[in-house]
Design a protein around this motif. Structure first.
Motif, PDB file in Angstrom:
ATOM      1  N   GLY A 187      31.644  42.222  34.634  1.00 47.32           N
ATOM      2  CA  GLY A 187      32.437  42.546  33.452  1.00 47.32           C
ATOM      3  C   GLY A 187      33.331  41.417  32.995  1.00 47.32           C
ATOM      4  N   VAL A 188      33.192  40.235  33.611  1.00 51.59           N
ATOM      5  CA  VAL A 188      33.958  39.069  33.178  1.00 51.59           C
ATOM      6  C   VAL A 188      33.513  38.673  31.778  1.00 51.59           C
ATOM      7  CG1 VAL A 188      34.319  36.603  33.620  1.00 51.59           C
ATOM      8  CG2 VAL A 188      34.416  38.249  35.506  1.00 51.59           C
ATOM      9  N   THR A 189      34.466  38.339  30.920  1.00 51.50           N
ATOM     10  CA  THR A 189      34.175  37.979  29.538  1.00 51.50           C
ATOM     11  C   THR A 189      33.783  36.512  29.392  1.00 51.50           C
ATOM     12  OG1 THR A 189      35.794  39.617  28.796  1.00 51.50           O
ATOM     13  CG2 THR A 189      35.104  37.974  27.175  1.00 51.50           C
ATOM     14  N   ARG A 190      34.474  35.651  30.126  1.00 50.56           N
ATOM     15  CA  ARG A 190      34.243  34.211  29.991  1.00 50.56           C
ATOM     16  C   ARG A 190      34.358  33.557  31.352  1.00 50.56           C
ATOM     17  NH1 ARG A 190      38.550  31.996  26.334  1.00 50.56           N
ATOM     18  NH2 ARG A 190      37.318  32.813  24.610  1.00 50.56           N
ATOM     19  N   VAL A 191      33.380  32.721  31.685  1.00 46.27           N
ATOM     20  CA  VAL A 191      33.352  32.031  32.973  1.00 46.27           C
ATOM     21  C   VAL A 191      33.728  30.571  32.759  1.00 46.27           C
ATOM     22  CG1 VAL A 191      31.877  31.262  34.859  1.00 46.27           C
ATOM     23  CG2 VAL A 191      31.629  33.583  33.957  1.00 46.27           C
TER      24      VAL A 191
ATOM     25  N   VAL B 206      38.078  40.681  41.615  1.00 41.90           N
ATOM     26  CA  VAL B 206      37.745  40.417  40.206  1.00 41.90           C
ATOM     27  C   VAL B 206      37.202  41.675  39.552  1.00 41.90           C
ATOM     28  CG1 VAL B 206      36.255  39.104  38.652  1.00 41.90           C
ATOM     29  CG2 VAL B 206      37.342  37.954  40.590  1.00 41.90           C
ATOM     30  N   ARG B 207      36.340  42.396  40.269  1.00 47.11           N
ATOM     31  CA  ARG B 207      35.776  43.637  39.728  1.00 47.11           C
ATOM     32  C   ARG B 207      36.874  44.651  39.411  1.00 47.11           C
ATOM     33  NH1 ARG B 207      32.926  44.883  43.714  1.00 47.11           N
ATOM     34  NH2 ARG B 207      30.868  44.155  43.084  1.00 47.11           N
ATOM     35  N   SER B 208      37.850  44.746  40.294  1.00 40.96           N
ATOM     36  CA  SER B 208      38.928  45.713  40.080  1.00 40.96           C
ATOM     37  C   SER B 208      39.783  45.331  38.877  1.00 40.96           C
ATOM     38  CB  SER B 208      39.796  45.830  41.332  1.00 40.96           C
ATOM     39  OG  SER B 208      40.487  44.626  41.609  1.00 40.96           O
TER      40      SER B 208
ATOM     41  N   HIS C  90      43.722  35.433  32.725  1.00 42.37           N
ATOM     42  CA  HIS C  90      43.046  34.259  33.278  1.00 42.37           C
ATOM     43  C   HIS C  90      43.091  34.359  34.799  1.00 42.37           C
ATOM     44  CE1 HIS C  90      41.731  30.081  33.636  1.00 42.37           C
ATOM     45  NE2 HIS C  90      42.713  29.889  34.506  1.00 42.37           N
ATOM     46  N   VAL C  91      41.938  34.430  35.421  1.00 43.37           N
ATOM     47  CA  VAL C  91      41.853  34.635  36.866  1.00 43.37           C
ATOM     48  C   VAL C  91      41.195  33.421  37.524  1.00 43.37           C
ATOM     49  CG1 VAL C  91      40.943  36.090  38.714  1.00 43.37           C
ATOM     50  CG2 VAL C  91      41.661  37.138  36.543  1.00 43.37           C
ATOM     51  N   VAL C  92      41.805  32.949  38.597  1.00 45.73           N
ATOM     52  CA  VAL C  92      41.220  31.847  39.363  1.00 45.73           C
ATOM     53  C   VAL C  92      41.028  32.304  40.805  1.00 45.73           C
ATOM     54  CG1 VAL C  92      41.497  29.491  40.197  1.00 45.73           C
ATOM     55  CG2 VAL C  92      42.318  30.099  37.916  1.00 45.73           C
TER      56      VAL C  92
ATOM     57  N   GLY D 157      39.746  47.026  31.770  1.00 41.49           N
ATOM     58  CA  GLY D 157      39.411  46.980  30.347  1.00 41.49           C
ATOM     59  C   GLY D 157      39.937  45.763  29.615  1.00 41.49           C
ATOM     60  N   MET D 158      40.591  44.847  30.347  1.00 38.50           N
ATOM     61  CA  MET D 158      41.049  43.601  29.737  1.00 38.50           C
ATOM     62  C   MET D 158      39.906  42.590  29.682  1.00 38.50           C
ATOM     63  SD  MET D 158      44.639  43.136  31.797  1.00 38.50           S
ATOM     64  CE  MET D 158      45.318  41.883  30.706  1.00 38.50           C
ATOM     65  N   LYS D 159      40.036  41.594  28.819  1.00 39.61           N
ATOM     66  CA  LYS D 159      39.091  40.493  28.805  1.00 39.61           C
ATOM     67  C   LYS D 159      39.490  39.546  29.939  1.00 39.61           C
ATOM     68  CE  LYS D 159      38.190  40.679  23.851  1.00 39.61           C
ATOM     69  NZ  LYS D 159      38.285  39.936  22.568  1.00 39.61           N
ATOM     70  N   VAL D 160      38.529  39.229  30.794  1.00 37.48           N
ATOM     71  CA  VAL D 160      38.799  38.405  31.972  1.00 37.48           C
ATOM     72  C   VAL D 160      38.144  37.040  31.815  1.00 37.48           C
ATOM     73  CG1 VAL D 160      38.508  38.171  34.466  1.00 37.48           C
ATOM     74  CG2 VAL D 160      38.952  40.425  33.469  1.00 37.48           C
TER      75      VAL D 160
END
Length: 242
Positions: A95-99, A66-68, A48-50, A73-76
């Protein structure tokens, strides 16, 4: 129950804020991607990234970071500054999985409905509550909107995942607000990710108990407790899977 280890980015660094306050910042790493790699090594499938700079300014500020992270290969799952369709498309393109939509969800149900129609389960809504009222713009402003009421409206328009953060416990290492999380779970059908307050392994177990009673408890976000070594991520992942 999915464990979502958290990475908050400010000025390109991995930090944690206490109750979302910019003046209560602790820097844990100069390289957030290295932190994400450690999470992956521990067995995490999601991160989970903020983008805190994005949350405060309204526009994404750390997309290269975020790109890095996404390249590992994880779901972001990404939140912070997602206030336009262009911002959402840009994040998904990295490549973010969910926004995660936060501030705009409180301002415009129509905006969220359009995103859900276009992107489906790739759209989540973050509801940050201060004494039951929705807080926006990086928690700087508290609205007069009921967190529970907003959650029910988001559920009704087809949002599949809500992230419910109790600001009063976030970063305090005092334990999650289980009563608030349970009230949310009772009143919506969509998936809910609990956030705020996890301080020790037993807190993960307590949320796991809720997950056994409420099938829509999708998971829990854990941040400071991992960085302060109060929760071992690998152990938490095993416990959540059992």
């Amino acid at each position: 129950m999915t464990i979502y280890p958290a990475i908050d980015i400010k000025g390109g660094r991995c930090v944690r804020l206490t109750q979302g306050r910019a003046d209560q910042e602790t820097v844990y790493s100069e390289n957030p991607a290295e932190v994400a790699a450690q999470f992956k090594k521990a067995g995490a499938g999601w991160v989970h990234v903020v983008d805190l700079d994005g949350a405060f300014s309204g526009e994404s500020q750390n997309l290269s970071v975020v790109r890095s992270i996404a390249s590992l290969g994880m779901k972001v799952q990404l939140g912070g500054g997602m206030r336009s369709r262009l911002a959402v498309e840009r994040a998904l393109g990295l490549g973010v999985t969910r926004v995660v939509i936060g501030t705009r969800a409180a301002e415009s149900e129509e905006f969220v409905a359009e995103l859900v129609k276009a992107f489906g389960e790739k759209i989540a809504v973050g509801i940050d509550a201060n004494n039951g009222q929705v807080a926006v713009k990086g928690w700087v402003d508290t609205t007069g909107t009921s967190a529970l009421g907003l959650a029910q409206r988001m559920d009704a328009i087809g949002v599949r995942t809500l992230i419910y953060t109790d600001i009063g416990t976030d970063g305090m290492l005092t334990g999650p607000n289980l009563a608030a999380q349970e009230a949310m779970l009772k009143n919506v059908k969509c998936g809910v990710i609990a956030s705020g307050g996890v301080s020790q392994q037993s807190d993960v177990g307590a949320l796991g108990g809720l997950a056994k009673r409420y099938a829509n408890l999708d998971g829990v976000i854990i941040g400071k407790a991992i960085y302060e070594k109060r929760v071992d991520l690998a152990t938490a992942l095993k416990d959540a899977a059992s």
